[in-house]
Design a protein around this motif. Structure first.
Motif, PDB file in Angstrom:
ATOM      1  N   ARG A 201       3.453  -5.297  12.154  1.00 31.75           N
ATOM      2  CA  ARG A 201       4.540  -4.324  12.241  1.00 31.75           C
ATOM      3  C   ARG A 201       5.520  -4.469  11.070  1.00 31.75           C
ATOM      4  NH1 ARG A 201       5.868  -0.990  15.655  1.00 31.75           N
ATOM      5  NH2 ARG A 201       7.999  -1.645  16.042  1.00 31.75           N
ATOM      6  N   LEU A 202       4.957  -4.418   9.873  1.00 32.10           N
ATOM      7  CA  LEU A 202       5.797  -4.526   8.681  1.00 32.10           C
ATOM      8  C   LEU A 202       6.486  -3.199   8.406  1.00 32.10           C
ATOM      9  CD1 LEU A 202       3.211  -6.197   6.268  1.00 32.10           C
ATOM     10  CD2 LEU A 202       4.994  -7.329   7.591  1.00 32.10           C
ATOM     11  N   ALA A 203       7.622  -3.299   7.741  1.00 33.48           N
ATOM     12  CA  ALA A 203       8.241  -2.094   7.185  1.00 33.48           C
ATOM     13  C   ALA A 203       7.799  -2.038   5.723  1.00 33.48           C
ATOM     14  CB  ALA A 203       9.752  -2.182   7.283  1.00 33.48           C
ATOM     15  N   VAL A 204       7.154  -0.952   5.333  1.00 30.53           N
ATOM     16  CA  VAL A 204       6.570  -0.903   3.992  1.00 30.53           C
ATOM     17  C   VAL A 204       7.166   0.229   3.172  1.00 30.53           C
ATOM     18  CG1 VAL A 204       4.441  -0.600   2.681  1.00 30.53           C
ATOM     19  CG2 VAL A 204       4.396  -1.875   4.822  1.00 30.53           C
ATOM     20  N   LEU A 205       7.526  -0.079   1.928  1.00 30.56           N
ATOM     21  CA  LEU A 205       7.890   0.964   0.979  1.00 30.56           C
ATOM     22  C   LEU A 205       6.762   1.037  -0.032  1.00 30.56           C
ATOM     23  CD1 LEU A 205      10.062   2.980  -0.027  1.00 30.56           C
ATOM     24  CD2 LEU A 205      10.841   1.185  -1.564  1.00 30.56           C
ATOM     25  N   TYR A 206       6.067   2.148  -0.041  1.00 34.03           N
ATOM     26  CA  TYR A 206       4.896   2.290  -0.903  1.00 34.03           C
ATOM     27  C   TYR A 206       5.265   3.184  -2.079  1.00 34.03           C
ATOM     28  CZ  TYR A 206       0.252   3.982  -2.326  1.00 34.03           C
ATOM     29  OH  TYR A 206      -0.856   4.341  -3.045  1.00 34.03           O
ATOM     30  N   ILE A 207       5.408   2.583  -3.250  1.00 36.73           N
ATOM     31  CA  ILE A 207       5.790   3.337  -4.440  1.00 36.73           C
ATOM     32  C   ILE A 207       4.531   3.768  -5.167  1.00 36.73           C
ATOM     33  CG2 ILE A 207       6.958   3.188  -6.662  1.00 36.73           C
ATOM     34  CD1 ILE A 207       8.828   1.182  -5.433  1.00 36.73           C
ATOM     35  N   THR A 208       4.436   5.027  -5.496  1.00 35.62           N
ATOM     36  CA  THR A 208       3.203   5.486  -6.124  1.00 35.62           C
ATOM     37  C   THR A 208       3.454   6.778  -6.881  1.00 35.62           C
ATOM     38  OG1 THR A 208       0.931   6.146  -5.697  1.00 35.62           O
ATOM     39  CG2 THR A 208       2.540   6.802  -4.078  1.00 35.62           C
ATOM     40  N   HIS A 209       2.498   7.124  -7.747  1.00 41.96           N
ATOM     41  CA  HIS A 209       2.592   8.472  -8.285  1.00 41.96           C
ATOM     42  C   HIS A 209       1.378   9.277  -7.854  1.00 41.96           C
ATOM     43  CE1 HIS A 209       1.005   5.915 -11.670  1.00 41.96           C
ATOM     44  NE2 HIS A 209      -0.020   6.667 -11.359  1.00 41.96           N
ATOM     45  N   ASP A 210       0.634   8.710  -6.919  1.00 36.91           N
ATOM     46  CA  ASP A 210      -0.570   9.378  -6.458  1.00 36.91           C
ATOM     47  C   ASP A 210      -0.299  10.041  -5.104  1.00 36.91           C
ATOM     48  OD1 ASP A 210      -3.042  10.180  -5.756  1.00 36.91           O
ATOM     49  OD2 ASP A 210      -3.906   8.174  -5.553  1.00 36.91           O
ATOM     50  N   LEU A 211      -0.219  11.361  -5.134  1.00 34.24           N
ATOM     51  CA  LEU A 211       0.163  12.071  -3.915  1.00 34.24           C
ATOM     52  C   LEU A 211      -0.858  11.916  -2.801  1.00 34.24           C
ATOM     53  CD1 LEU A 211       1.683  15.470  -4.954  1.00 34.24           C
ATOM     54  CD2 LEU A 211       2.794  13.367  -4.259  1.00 34.24           C
ATOM     55  N   ALA A 212      -2.146  11.891  -3.174  1.00 36.01           N
ATOM     56  CA  ALA A 212      -3.169  11.833  -2.127  1.00 36.01           C
ATOM     57  C   ALA A 212      -3.019  10.564  -1.301  1.00 36.01           C
ATOM     58  CB  ALA A 212      -4.553  11.921  -2.744  1.00 36.01           C
ATOM     59  N   THR A 213      -2.888   9.418  -1.971  1.00 35.57           N
ATOM     60  CA  THR A 213      -2.754   8.192  -1.178  1.00 35.57           C
ATOM     61  C   THR A 213      -1.398   8.146  -0.485  1.00 35.57           C
ATOM     62  OG1 THR A 213      -1.985   6.941  -3.091  1.00 35.57           O
ATOM     63  CG2 THR A 213      -4.330   6.866  -2.610  1.00 35.57           C
ATOM     64  N   ALA A 214      -0.374   8.718  -1.103  1.00 37.28           N
ATOM     65  CA  ALA A 214       0.934   8.746  -0.439  1.00 37.28           C
ATOM     66  C   ALA A 214       0.796   9.492   0.880  1.00 37.28           C
ATOM     67  CB  ALA A 214       1.976   9.416  -1.325  1.00 37.28           C
ATOM     68  N   ARG A 215       0.102  10.580   0.848  1.00 35.68           N
ATOM     69  CA  ARG A 215      -0.024  11.378   2.059  1.00 35.68           C
ATOM     70  C   ARG A 215      -0.821  10.627   3.121  1.00 35.68           C
ATOM     71  NH1 ARG A 215      -4.091  16.006   3.191  1.00 35.68           N
ATOM     72  NH2 ARG A 215      -3.586  16.316   5.371  1.00 35.68           N
ATOM     73  N   HIS A 216      -1.908  10.008   2.693  1.00 37.45           N
ATOM     74  CA  HIS A 216      -2.795   9.432   3.687  1.00 37.45           C
ATOM     75  C   HIS A 216      -2.342   8.077   4.203  1.00 37.45           C
ATOM     76  CE1 HIS A 216      -5.566  12.674   3.376  1.00 37.45           C
ATOM     77  NE2 HIS A 216      -5.707  12.511   2.077  1.00 37.45           N
ATOM     78  N   PHE A 217      -1.514   7.380   3.447  1.00 38.88           N
ATOM     79  CA  PHE A 217      -1.153   6.031   3.884  1.00 38.88           C
ATOM     80  C   PHE A 217       0.294   5.877   4.306  1.00 38.88           C
ATOM     81  CE2 PHE A 217      -5.126   5.215   1.864  1.00 38.88           C
ATOM     82  CZ  PHE A 217      -5.689   4.291   2.702  1.00 38.88           C
TER      83      PHE A 217
END
Ligand code: ATP
Ligand code: ATP
Ligand code: MG
Ligand code: MG
Lengths: 297, 284, 355
Positions: A201-217
């Motif tokens: 149950r981590l709180a995660v900040l996922y920084i990315t420039h890839d929209l597809a993985t941002a959406r799915h993860f």
């Protein structure tokens, strides 16, 4: 279990311009919350301040103004060395984030000892091996003794994740953790992050420039442009129904195997016309002002 | 459209002379046309970087070119055998005729020098005729092309974001207007919008100056969009070489088809993607 | 599918790209004498004595500290032997020879069975003098080497690590020290200090003060590049104390540079001290190779043709400097692994051709 509350975070850098130094606002009044068990994705243009936010959250830099509060379940603020234990980070470049001089075991054992998670050499060792198994680096015994140059990029990122989790971190900042990895490895590392997040149950900040993985993860997405949040909301809503011009541009630019020789050659949407001062909030279903108005980056 | 070739690689083989020698590139042949963008795709470790280094003769021992030839065709119709060039000739040739953006280049800028100094230095070394002001102007110009504010000439590398550093490296490769540019994963740290602006810039320069690009990446969808032709490498061999259209629609090699299938679609269903990925979690 | 990653790939910087292969081609060639893989040497390079024996069974990978040691080559072996023998002589010699100050009436006699290197003008035994002088010079070299390395590490590494104002102040300081012409300053300072208080330590201190700046600058540049690596940030944000970050994360990556700077400082100190003593500005009440030369000069050894008086100290200085330089070349190979790879590749290619 900890959550993070970020309020009006602002960071100015001084940059040399001729003989003077001028202020450049890298992050402009950004507010968001990270809660246990949820992933927030931070997407945005190169240079828009994503890594700066990561550095501020991990206290590698001081904010110019605004606050970052890490709160435990009972609402107490986490400070001092506990903060270091609570908030950890995974870096972008797998080739630079591990010390070539030390073994894999060293990288994981140090935070364990530092935060007194283990008391003696034997328990440290077994904990290191357990961590390696958690991130699927098997056989753990053998992996522990390797040095970074004997690992592939994906394996290195796994070590980096294990190192971040070793102190018992509840908040994980992942700054483009997969962008330098091969596509075939990317999903593996992201799925690993997803599984660990669900397990602990981590709180995660996922920084990315890839929209597809941002959406799915991720559950929520924040879109950053010139240091300001210009669109926020649930992942699917932001991607499938973008409102802000910049988000639209971003979605349109994503490479699509079914669109041969497409957008690159076509004329670009006018980027100068993009208005940063407003933000579309999908939760509110309305536009809100964003950032301070006086300084333009 | 038949293009005039600018670079011909024939049966190039590169071996790493380690304890157990590794043949990293096996009998690679390709032809690069003037003004063409050739994509080179393949998974990590298949030998893309090794091939690029060998073409440029930048390979370091233990790498050794075991066979084959690399011929550069000058605009004047002269052929230069790159593998036979001596040190001085090679030095002259590199960067001014053929430049390269290195993989992971964003971390290879000198930390103690400003961006401006490093651009200026490259210009000074390779083109002694320019005055100081001209050099400065040129440096500012290439920086603008890749979308970095020329004010940043005075910044040190650590003051730039990862993507900005990567763009500085691309600018450095454009600096001398070479005839061939080899770009090894040049856009890993860039978002799609900036990436496209840079690609568009490359395409524009290509049309203007007629230079050729070898674009190395593992991002096949990106290549499908920008490349004229695509070569797919698998375990050191070029297993597929065809126009973007051909590769997309009638891929011959099973590996190419696998590669094409492994890309998540932005708008596709979510569960598909995640299920597809969990099978790969262990194998990565 | 295995994805193996090579040792950190060389990442040339833009400007130097064009020249990087040239560097690789210029490493000293390895004579054919050595074929099998050389074993790691025992002990860090600058320390005597040389024990190139005890080669452990061939190890597949050189790990941790061991990977820092240079590969044994004939040149390195020669360097270590020279340095080792001279050090041994300086360490043990003084206990085996007679009192160097005993004055005899056989002034300026050539080498004989009794005085193997002859005697000085006042009949002192040159060989005993040589033993004590070697010890004195080594002492100076070691003290200055350590002091200069510590100073340069402090100003170079610590400054670069702290960054900001401290870094600027520290680099200003080292730049100032760098432009001060070393030897003249040393001469001035030594001339200023009255001879009775001009001991070994004073001279060592003066030499160290004038020789740390160049290495500090090298170390600063190296530290800046290491310090920016993500692994340093990672260790900072896991809460490591600054000194631990420096010592555990940064320093190991600088060790080869430090070692090379140390060796260089030792050479410079021994030569510098010899120069000073030769001018009569050296440490009083101590004997070094430089003072020996000074007395030889004063005793008109050269015009009188008493070669046994001035050749041995000169030779020892030259051989010691040469030995240390040879060691330094090998250390350079670790700093720039390309040099090493180049040599290994050549060797492999050759053995393959032969078989
Ligand atoms: N130490 C610094 N000094 C001055 N400016 C800085 C510094 N660090 C970052 N900046 C500037 O702040 C802005 C935001 O940088 P940041 O690294 O946060 O971007 P980013 O969103 O992570 O971009 P990327 O996707 O390219 O990594 C950039 O314009 C950058 O040049
Ligand atoms: N210096 C080296 N010594 C030994 N083997 C090496 C060396 N460099 C690369 N290799 C091997 O050569 C093969 C090809 O490596 P290369 O770097 O060309 O791959 P790549 O296709 O560029 O991969 P990536 O996408 O990860 O950059 C790999 O199997 C690698 O392990
Ligand atoms: Mg960044
Ligand atoms: Mg590569």
């Amino acid at each position: 279990m900890s959550s993070v509350k970020v309020t009006d975070l602002t960071k100015d850098y001084l940059i040399r311009d001729g003989l003077r130094r001028r202020r450049m606002r890298a992050v402009n009044k950004v507010s968001f919350e990270l809660t246990p068990g949820r992933t927030v994705a931070l997407v945005g243009e190169s240079g828009s301040g994503k890594s700066t936010i990561a550095k501020l959250l991990t206290r590698l830099e001081r904010p110019t103004s605004g606050t970052i509060d890490v709160l435990t379940d009972d609402g107490a603020r986490v400070a001092g060395s506990a903060y270091r234990r609570e908030v950890q980070m995974v870096f972008q470049d797998p080739f630079a984030s591990l010390n070539p001089f030390h073994s894999v075991a060293h990288h994981i054992a140090r935070p364990l000892r530092l935060h007194k998670r283990t008391q003696d050499a034997a328990s440290t060792r077994s904990e290191v091996l357990a961590m390696l198994e958690r991130v699927n680096l098997t056989p753990a015994e053998e992996m522990a003794e390797r040095r970074p140059h004997e690992l592939s990029g994906g394996q290195r990122q796994r070590v980096a994740i294990a190192r971040a989790l070793a102190p018992g971190a509840q908040v994980l900042i992942a700054d483009e953790p997969v962008s330098m990895l091969d596509v075939s490895i990317r999903l593996g590392v992201l799925n690993l992050l997803g599984r660990l997040q669900r397990e602990s149950r981590l709180a995660v900040l996922y920084i990315t420039h890839d929209l597809a993985t941002a959406r799915h993860f991720s559950d929520d997405i924040l879109v950053l442009h010139h240091g300001r949040v210009v669109e926020r909301g649930p992942a699917d809503a932001v991607i499938l129904d973008p409102h802000h011009d910049y988000t639209k541009l971003l979605a349109l630019s994503a490479p699509d195997p079914n669109r041969l020789g497409g957008v690159v050659r076509s004329t670009a949407p006018d980027r100068d016309a993009i208005d940063d001062s407003v933000c579309y909030d999908h939760h509110l279903g309305d536009w809100v002002p964003s950032g301070t108005q006086e300084v333009a980056a | 459209m038949a293009r005039q070739p600018v670079l011909s690689v024939r049966d190039l083989t590169v071996i790493y002379e380690t304890e157990q020698p590794v043949t990293a590139v096996r009998q690679a042949s390709l032809e690069l046309g003037r003004g063409e963008i050739l994509g080179l795709a393949g998974e990590s470790g298949c030998g893309k970087t090794t091939l690029a280094y060998a073409i440029n003769r930048l390979h370091q021992p233990p790498a050794r070119i075991a066979g084959g030839s690399v011929i550069f065709h000058d605009r004047e119709g002269e052929d230069i055998d790159l593998l036979a060039l001596k040190d001085e000739g090679l030095r002259q040739f590199r960067w001014s005729q053929l430049s390269m953006v290195f993989q992971g280049a964003m971390n290879s800028l000198n930390p103690v020098r400003t961006i401006g100094y490093q651009l200026d230095d490259t210009l000074k070394v390779h083109d002694g005729s320019l005055s100081r002001a001209q050099r400065k102007e040129r440096a500012a110009e290439v920086l603008t092309r890749v979308g970095v504010d020329p004010v940043r000439l005075r910044s040190y590398p650590h003051e730039l974001s990862g993507g900005m550093r990567q763009r500085v490296m691309i600018a450095m490769a454009m600096l001398l207007q070479p005839q061939i540019m080899i770009m090894d994963e040049p856009t890993t740290a860039l978002d799609v919008v900036v990436q496209r602006e840079i690609l568009r810039e490359i395409l524009r320069l290509r049309d203007e100056l007629d230079f050729a690009v070898i674009f190395i990446t593992h991002d096949l969808p990106l290549l499908l969009e920008i490349a004229d032709r695509i070569a797919v490498m698998y375990q050191g061999e070029i297993v597929e070489l065809g126009t973007a259209q051909q590769v997309h629609q009638q891929a011959q090699h099973p590996y190419t088809r696998k590669l094409l299938g492994s890309f998540p679609s932005l708008t596709g269903s979510r569960s598909d993607f995640v299920r597809h990925g969990s099978a790969q979690e262990r194998s990565a | 599918m295995t994805t193996s990653t090579p040792t950190d790939p060389p990442r040339p910087t833009g400007a130097s790209v064009a020249d990087s292969t040239l560097i690789a081609q210029e490493s000293p060639a390895a004579p054919t004498a050595i074929t099998g893989p050389g074993g790691p040497i025992a002990g860090p390079p600058p320390t005597p004595p040389p024990t190139p024996a005890a080669v452990p069974p061939a190890q597949p990978r050189r790990r941790g500290w061991r990977s820092l040691l240079p590969t044994m080559t004939p040149w390195l072996a020669l360097g270590l032997t020279l340095v080792g023998l001279i050090t041994l002589f300086g360490l043990i010699g003084p206990f085996l020879v007679g009192d160097p100050d005993t004055i005899r009436d056989i002034g300026l006699a050539g080498p004989t069975g009794e005085n193997i290197l002859g005697t000085t003008q006042t009949g002192q035994d040159v060989f005993s003098q040589l033993a004590f002088a070697t010890r004195g010079s080594l002492q100076i070299g070691l003290i200055v080497g350590v002091l200069a390395t510590v100073l340069s590490a402090f100003f170079g590494i610590y400054g670069a690590y702290l960054g900001g104002f401290a870094d600027e102040a520290f680099s200003l300081l080292s730049n100032v020290f760098l432009v001060i012409p070393g030897l003249p300053l040393v001469i001035v300072i030594s001339g200023f200090v009255p001879p009775e208080s001009r001991g070994l330590w004073t001279i060592a201190l003066v030499l160290a003060l004038t020789s740390w700046a160049a290495s500090a600058r090298v170390l600063r540049a190296q530290t800046l590049s290491v310090r920016q690596r993500d692994y340093v940030s990672a260790s900072q944000l896991s809460g490591e104390r600054p000194w631990r970050v420096i010592v555990v994360e940064i320093l190991p990556n600088l060790l080869p540079v430090l070692a090379s700077q140390f060796v260089y400082a030792v050479i410079a100190a021994i030569l510098g001290e010899a120069g000073l003593s030769f001018l009569g500005l050296g440490a009083s009440n101590s004997s070094t190779l430089g003072t020996m030369l000074f007395y030889a000069q004063n005793g008109f050894a050269l015009p009188l043709g008493a070669w046994w008086w001035f050749v041995p100290p000169g030779l020892i200085i030259a051989l010691f400097g040469m030995g240390l330089s040879l060691i330094n070349f090998s250390i350079d190979e670790i700093i720039d692994p390309r040099l090493k790879n180049a040599r290994n590749a050549r060797r492999l290619a050759r053995t393959r051709k032969e078989s």
